[in-house]
Design a protein around this motif. Sequence first.
Motif, PDB file in Angstrom:
ATOM      1  N   GLU A   1       0.826  -1.206   0.000  1.00 53.20           N
ATOM      2  CA  GLU A   1       0.000   0.000   0.000  1.00 53.20           C
ATOM      3  C   GLU A   1       0.862   1.258   0.000  1.00 53.20           C
ATOM      4  O   GLU A   1       0.617   2.201  -0.757  1.00 53.20           O
ATOM      5  CB  GLU A   1      -0.936  -0.011   1.209  1.00 53.20           C
TER       6      GLU A   1
ATOM      7  N   LEU B   1       2.496   1.634  -3.453  1.00 55.67           N
ATOM      8  CA  LEU B   1       1.551   2.114  -4.458  1.00 55.67           C
ATOM      9  C   LEU B   1       1.359   3.623  -4.341  1.00 55.67           C
ATOM     10  O   LEU B   1       1.304   4.327  -5.349  1.00 55.67           O
ATOM     11  CB  LEU B   1       0.206   1.395  -4.327  1.00 55.67           C
ATOM     12  N   THR B   2       1.289   4.131  -3.122  1.00 55.30           N
ATOM     13  CA  THR B   2       1.156   5.570  -2.911  1.00 55.30           C
ATOM     14  C   THR B   2       2.397   6.288  -3.435  1.00 55.30           C
ATOM     15  O   THR B   2       2.282   7.299  -4.131  1.00 55.30           O
ATOM     16  CB  THR B   2       0.946   5.874  -1.414  1.00 55.30           C
TER      17      THR B   2
ATOM     18  N   CYS C   1      -0.112   6.526  -7.058  1.00 56.25           N
ATOM     19  CA  CYS C   1      -1.521   6.179  -6.973  1.00 56.25           C
ATOM     20  C   CYS C   1      -2.184   7.133  -5.983  1.00 56.25           C
ATOM     21  O   CYS C   1      -1.888   7.097  -4.793  1.00 56.25           O
ATOM     22  CB  CYS C   1      -1.680   4.724  -6.541  1.00 56.25           C
TER      23      CYS C   1
ATOM     24  N   PRO D   1      -4.464   4.622  -2.767  1.00 57.17           N
ATOM     25  CA  PRO D   1      -3.640   3.426  -2.941  1.00 57.17           C
ATOM     26  C   PRO D   1      -4.382   2.222  -3.508  1.00 57.17           C
ATOM     27  O   PRO D   1      -3.779   1.372  -4.131  1.00 57.17           O
ATOM     28  CB  PRO D   1      -3.089   3.136  -1.553  1.00 57.17           C
TER      29      PRO D   1
ATOM     30  N   ALA E   1      -5.583  -0.108  -7.374  1.00 58.83           N
ATOM     31  CA  ALA E   1      -4.491   0.290  -8.250  1.00 58.83           C
ATOM     32  C   ALA E   1      -4.503  -0.661  -9.436  1.00 58.83           C
ATOM     33  O   ALA E   1      -4.394  -1.869  -9.259  1.00 58.83           O
ATOM     34  CB  ALA E   1      -3.163   0.223  -7.512  1.00 58.83           C
TER      35      ALA E   1
ATOM     36  N   TYR F   1      -3.151  -2.052 -13.114  1.00 57.35           N
ATOM     37  CA  TYR F   1      -2.035  -2.195 -14.044  1.00 57.35           C
ATOM     38  C   TYR F   1      -2.537  -2.945 -15.265  1.00 57.35           C
ATOM     39  O   TYR F   1      -3.228  -3.954 -15.142  1.00 57.35           O
ATOM     40  CB  TYR F   1      -0.899  -3.000 -13.410  1.00 57.35           C
TER      41      TYR F   1
ATOM     42  N   PHE G   1       1.292   1.053 -14.976  1.00 57.54           N
ATOM     43  CA  PHE G   1       0.380   1.589 -13.974  1.00 57.54           C
ATOM     44  C   PHE G   1      -0.606   2.523 -14.654  1.00 57.54           C
ATOM     45  O   PHE G   1      -0.232   3.491 -15.307  1.00 57.54           O
ATOM     46  CB  PHE G   1       1.161   2.334 -12.889  1.00 57.54           C
TER      47      PHE G   1
ATOM     48  N   SER H   1      -5.910   4.777 -10.338  1.00 60.70           N
ATOM     49  CA  SER H   1      -6.962   4.316  -9.440  1.00 60.70           C
ATOM     50  C   SER H   1      -8.317   4.550 -10.105  1.00 60.70           C
ATOM     51  O   SER H   1      -8.401   4.691 -11.323  1.00 60.70           O
ATOM     52  CB  SER H   1      -6.845   5.057  -8.107  1.00 60.70           C
TER      53      SER H   1
END
Length: 103
Positions: A53, A56-57, A61, A64, A67, A69, A74, A77
């Motif tokens: 998490e 991801l941030t 993102c 988070p 997310a 892909y 990526f 969100s």
Amino acid sequence: MEKIKRLSSENGVVIFTKSSCCICYSVNVLFQELGVSPKIHEIDHDPEGKRIEKALTKMGCSAPIPAVYISGMFIGSTNEVMSLHLSGSLIKLLRPYLSPVNN
């Protein structure tokens, strides 16, 4: 984080989620309705979930989870996915992963 890179490169469409997140569920349903079966990775069931998490941030993102892909790239969100969907661009990204009925 290596785990994110590995999962997103090994699977065509990956959604990092939490099992209790209704928005994550909605994004998953959108992909299902478009004819794609994404790899769902529930970070709340992963011992490394907190690290995922945070990673991801850090990767940009805004929220988070979820997310998304596609093809190892990526996408974003919920806001980014919905913007792509409404513009017609999401289906173009998903074309290689569509079931034969939807392709």
